[in-house]
Design a protein around this motif. Sequence first.
Motif, mmCIF file in Angstrom:
data_model
loop_
_atom_site.group_PDB
_atom_site.id
_atom_site.type_symbol
_atom_site.label_atom_id
_atom_site.label_comp_id
_atom_site.label_asym_id
_atom_site.label_seq_id
_atom_site.Cartn_x
_atom_site.Cartn_y
_atom_site.Cartn_z
ATOM 1 N N ASP A 16 0.864 -1.188 0.000
ATOM 2 C CA ASP A 16 0.000 0.000 0.000
ATOM 3 C C ASP A 16 0.895 1.230 0.000
ATOM 4 O O ASP A 16 1.928 1.245 0.677
ATOM 5 C CB ASP A 16 -0.909 0.006 1.239
ATOM 6 N N ASP A 17 0.516 2.243 -0.756
ATOM 7 C CA ASP A 17 1.353 3.444 -0.801
ATOM 8 C C ASP A 17 1.025 4.436 0.309
ATOM 9 O O ASP A 17 1.609 5.511 0.373
ATOM 10 C CB ASP A 17 1.264 4.131 -2.173
ATOM 11 N N GLU A 18 0.088 4.072 1.213
ATOM 12 C CA GLU A 18 -0.258 4.930 2.343
ATOM 13 C C GLU A 18 0.316 4.335 3.631
ATOM 14 O O GLU A 18 -0.080 3.242 4.043
ATOM 15 C CB GLU A 18 -1.768 5.068 2.487
ATOM 16 N N PRO A 19 1.245 5.031 4.300
ATOM 17 C CA PRO A 19 1.839 4.509 5.541
ATOM 18 C C PRO A 19 0.810 4.181 6.621
ATOM 19 O O PRO A 19 0.960 3.178 7.330
ATOM 20 C CB PRO A 19 2.767 5.650 5.988
ATOM 21 N N ILE A 22 -0.759 0.807 5.911
ATOM 22 C CA ILE A 22 0.161 -0.279 6.257
ATOM 23 C C ILE A 22 0.193 -0.490 7.767
ATOM 24 O O ILE A 22 0.146 -1.621 8.258
ATOM 25 C CB ILE A 22 1.579 0.021 5.727
ATOM 26 N N ASN A 42 5.585 -0.001 0.229
ATOM 27 C CA ASN A 42 4.772 1.058 -0.358
ATOM 28 C C ASN A 42 4.976 1.144 -1.865
ATOM 29 O O ASN A 42 4.331 1.950 -2.536
ATOM 30 C CB ASN A 42 5.033 2.410 0.313
#
Length: 246
Positions: A16-19, A22, A42
């Motif tokens: 997922d590119d959203e911390p 994650i 990410n």
Amino acid sequence: MSKQTAQLMLKCMVIDDEPLAIQLLANHISRVPFLQLANSFNNPLEGLISFNSNPVDVIFLDVQMPQLTGIQFMKLLQNRAQVIITSAYEEYAIEGFEHDVTDYLLKPIAFERFYKAVEKAYNLKSPSYKLDIKQDLFPDTGGYIFVKVETRMVRVELDDILFIEGLKNYVSISTKGQRIVTLQVMKQLEEILPANRFMRVHKSFIIALDKISSVERQEIYIGDRIIPIGITYQDQFFKVLETKKA
């Protein structure tokens, strides 16, 4: 039931590119005894390279990512692992299931809904053994959700929520100390809140069961607020109320 079956672990990867996404999934994974987080990325390309050398059983996969979309990732994966889609958008669900995904989770993802998905993944991996849900996986206190307020993601402690009111395309979350208005629909919040602690009692209201002061006829009192009980919801509400009698 063999000892080996009982100890089966599912190795997981989160992409997922959203911390924050994650972090939430990592927290959910840590609460489930049969899950092990192998790694998270990410960048989906890095995740695919890692998978090729260190395979996992289940991949939690976002759809909208800049380097490679989740759909493109699944085409390259070629069904070599179970995939659970995690997306803020419903419109990718049909295409996701065309790629044989195990489940499709809409963000923000509540733990109860997450558990249903991973239980399905476990049963697909080991169909001869049915899991028993442990009560301590769904505690009566603690926990939090994130909601979007303008450009910020605001953390809301579940213990602080009194009730939630639907306002057309918005919802108002009334807590012990403040009122939070977020662009969301009631159904989304109803799905992510733990069912053992929160209940929809009207098309416009979700209440925290432990915050009820009293109930009179078709009205619920929470502090100085009176909340109506909708006809559609009253039978289920009074059944739940009956189970909580001393």
